[in-house]
Design a protein around this motif. Structure first.
Motif, mmCIF file in Angstrom:
data_model
loop_
_atom_site.group_PDB
_atom_site.id
_atom_site.type_symbol
_atom_site.label_atom_id
_atom_site.label_comp_id
_atom_site.label_asym_id
_atom_site.label_seq_id
_atom_site.Cartn_x
_atom_site.Cartn_y
_atom_site.Cartn_z
ATOM 1 N N ASP A 116 -2.218 0.322 5.552
ATOM 2 C CA ASP A 116 -1.778 0.288 4.159
ATOM 3 C C ASP A 116 -0.513 1.103 3.905
ATOM 4 N N ARG A 117 0.212 1.416 4.976
ATOM 5 C CA ARG A 117 1.505 2.079 4.756
ATOM 6 C C ARG A 117 2.522 1.024 4.325
ATOM 7 N N PRO A 118 3.499 1.385 3.518
ATOM 8 C CA PRO A 118 4.434 0.390 2.967
ATOM 9 C C PRO A 118 5.186 -0.415 4.016
ATOM 10 N N GLU A 119 5.433 0.163 5.155
ATOM 11 C CA GLU A 119 6.179 -0.551 6.206
ATOM 12 C C GLU A 119 5.559 -1.915 6.500
ATOM 13 N N THR A 120 4.215 -1.990 6.460
ATOM 14 C CA THR A 120 3.533 -3.206 6.912
ATOM 15 C C THR A 120 3.799 -4.397 5.997
ATOM 16 N N THR A 121 3.893 -4.138 4.692
ATOM 17 C CA THR A 121 4.095 -5.247 3.748
ATOM 18 C C THR A 121 5.561 -5.414 3.357
ATOM 19 N N LEU A 122 6.262 -4.279 3.203
ATOM 20 C CA LEU A 122 7.626 -4.365 2.661
ATOM 21 C C LEU A 122 8.665 -4.671 3.727
ATOM 22 N N TYR A 123 8.316 -4.433 4.984
ATOM 23 C CA TYR A 123 9.263 -4.713 6.066
ATOM 24 C C TYR A 123 8.676 -5.699 7.078
ATOM 25 N N TYR B 83 10.713 10.055 -6.088
ATOM 26 C CA TYR B 83 9.367 10.434 -5.603
ATOM 27 C C TYR B 83 8.584 9.268 -5.001
ATOM 28 N N PHE B 84 8.935 8.015 -5.329
ATOM 29 C CA PHE B 84 8.253 6.872 -4.696
ATOM 30 C C PHE B 84 8.341 6.952 -3.175
ATOM 31 N N ASN B 85 9.404 7.569 -2.683
ATOM 32 C CA ASN B 85 9.612 7.593 -1.235
ATOM 33 C C ASN B 85 8.654 8.546 -0.529
ATOM 34 N N GLU B 86 7.959 9.371 -1.332
ATOM 35 C CA GLU B 86 6.968 10.279 -0.733
ATOM 36 C C GLU B 86 5.730 9.512 -0.298
ATOM 37 N N TRP B 87 5.602 8.255 -0.773
ATOM 38 C CA TRP B 87 4.454 7.421 -0.386
ATOM 39 C C TRP B 87 4.834 6.565 0.821
ATOM 40 N N GLY B 88 4.722 7.138 1.982
ATOM 41 C CA GLY B 88 4.953 6.371 3.211
ATOM 42 C C GLY B 88 6.362 5.817 3.318
ATOM 43 N N ARG B 89 7.345 6.536 2.731
ATOM 44 C CA ARG B 89 8.759 6.099 2.756
ATOM 45 C C ARG B 89 8.899 4.690 2.161
ATOM 46 N N LEU B 90 8.179 4.494 1.075
ATOM 47 C CA LEU B 90 8.122 3.172 0.435
ATOM 48 C C LEU B 90 9.507 2.605 0.127
ATOM 49 N N LEU B 91 10.394 3.435 -0.376
ATOM 50 C CA LEU B 91 11.720 2.920 -0.768
ATOM 51 C C LEU B 91 12.549 2.566 0.454
ATOM 52 N N GLY C 100 0.845 -1.181 0.000
ATOM 53 C CA GLY C 100 0.000 0.000 0.000
ATOM 54 C C GLY C 100 0.882 1.233 0.000
ATOM 55 N N THR C 101 0.294 2.393 -0.258
ATOM 56 C CA THR C 101 1.116 3.606 -0.377
ATOM 57 C C THR C 101 0.660 4.705 0.572
ATOM 58 N N ALA C 102 -0.120 4.322 1.608
ATOM 59 C CA ALA C 102 -0.598 5.331 2.558
ATOM 60 C C ALA C 102 0.549 5.803 3.448
ATOM 61 N N ASN C 103 0.390 6.980 3.999
ATOM 62 C CA ASN C 103 1.423 7.503 4.896
ATOM 63 C C ASN C 103 1.269 6.977 6.317
ATOM 64 N N SER C 104 0.093 6.463 6.635
ATOM 65 C CA SER C 104 -0.125 5.901 7.975
ATOM 66 C C SER C 104 -1.199 4.826 7.879
ATOM 67 N N GLY C 105 -1.345 4.063 8.955
ATOM 68 C CA GLY C 105 -2.375 3.021 8.976
ATOM 69 C C GLY C 105 -1.885 1.727 8.360
#
Ligand SMILES: NC(=O)c1ccc[n+]([C@@H]2O[C@H](COP(=O)([O-])OP(=O)(O)OC[C@H]3O[C@@H](n4cnc5c(N)ncnc54)[C@H](OP(=O)(O)O)[C@@H]3O)[C@@H](O)[C@H]2O)c1
Length: 228
Positions: A84-91, A122-130, A77-82
């Motif tokens: 669906d933020r990237p942290e939950t799936t990518l880490y 700019y991908f990192n603007e989505w919830g620090r996805l990178l 996900g690409t949310a900044n919080s909650g």
């Protein structure tokens, strides 16, 4: 080829190509999906499907028990919080799956992305996805399991084998690669000794000859061991 192989995200577009390649080689395949109930087509082909969400880890133990190989390819996900933020799936999701793997796991293949070491993208603007993708990679590299980290460039739905493929290290490039080629790379990485310990980017390149995957892997220098 190791068997069984659990494909986390195996009901997705690249995941289904991986599943098909594995089945064609006679490998026993398991698929983790949040909507396993809808994957009747996979079950009809002999795939065992497991309902699980990598974010909370519930259901992962059964899917990973006794697995010899894992491919992890989860769309964040690409949310900044909650949730669906990237942290939950990518880490956290990567850590949850690593924790559910048996000590006998022979290979962990993580599908990541180019740009992970370019925090100004700019991908990192989505919830620090990178940043979180890189943390997930780091967790795999530090896990102690034999691993391969595949960093695709922009994905297309071109058939595999049409053009040459270039593998690179250092995350400086840009380009595209077909989901079919990414699937082939993942499947070959599961059994290739040359792919162990590699992190690489993938680009389609009409200017290079098509080479066997084993030769492409062997052409990349091995990474130093974590901390070494
Ligand atoms: N698009 C690009 O240009 C690009 C570039 C580089 C890398 N990538 C990465 O390449 C990989 C494959 O891409 P794709 O386009 O083939 O993916 P996709 O079709 O979107 O499939 C991704 C899968 O992720 C699974 N997933 C998402 N959240 C999950 C969760 N919380 N728990 C369990 N599974 C979850 C989904 O499974 P269910 O819906 O079945 O639960 C889905 O099958 C992805 O990791 C993507 O981020 C994409």
């Amino acid at each position: 080829m190791t068997s069984p192989v659990t494909v986390v995200g195996g009901a997705g577009r690249t995941g289904r190509l991986i599943v098909a390649d594995l089945l064609a080689q006679g490998v026993e395949v398991r698929v983790v999906s949040r909507r396993a109930g809808r994957a009747a087509d996979l079950r009809s082909r002999g795939v065992a499907t497991f309902d699980a969400d990598v974010r909370d880890g519930r259901g992962l133990d059964a899917a990973l028990a006794g697995s010899a190989g894992v491919v992890y390819l989860v769309e964040p996900g690409t949310a900044n919080s909650g949730p669906d933020r990237p942290e939950t799936t990518l880490y956290q999701g990567v850590r949850n799956v690593l924790a559910a793997c048996s000590p006998q796991l022979e290979r962990f293949v993580l599908v990541s992305s180019i740009y992970v070491t370019r925090p100004d993208h700019y991908f990192n603007e989505w919830g620090r996805l990178l940043d979180w993708r890189l943390r997930g990679e780091d967790a795999v590299r530090a896990s102690g399991f034999p691993y391969t980290v595949v960093r695709p460039s922009w994905l297309t739905d071109e058939p595999a084998g049409r053009a040459g493929v270039r593998l690179e290290r250092g995350d400086r490039g840009d380009g595209k690669i077909s989901r079919s080629d990414v699937a082939q790379a993942c499947v070959h990485a599961l059994s290739s000794p040359a792919a162990v310990g590699l992190t690489f980017e993938m680009y389609t390149d009409p200017g290079v000859a098509r080479e066997p995957w084993e030769a492409l892997f062997a052409g990349l220098a091995k990474e130093p061991a974590p901390g070494g």
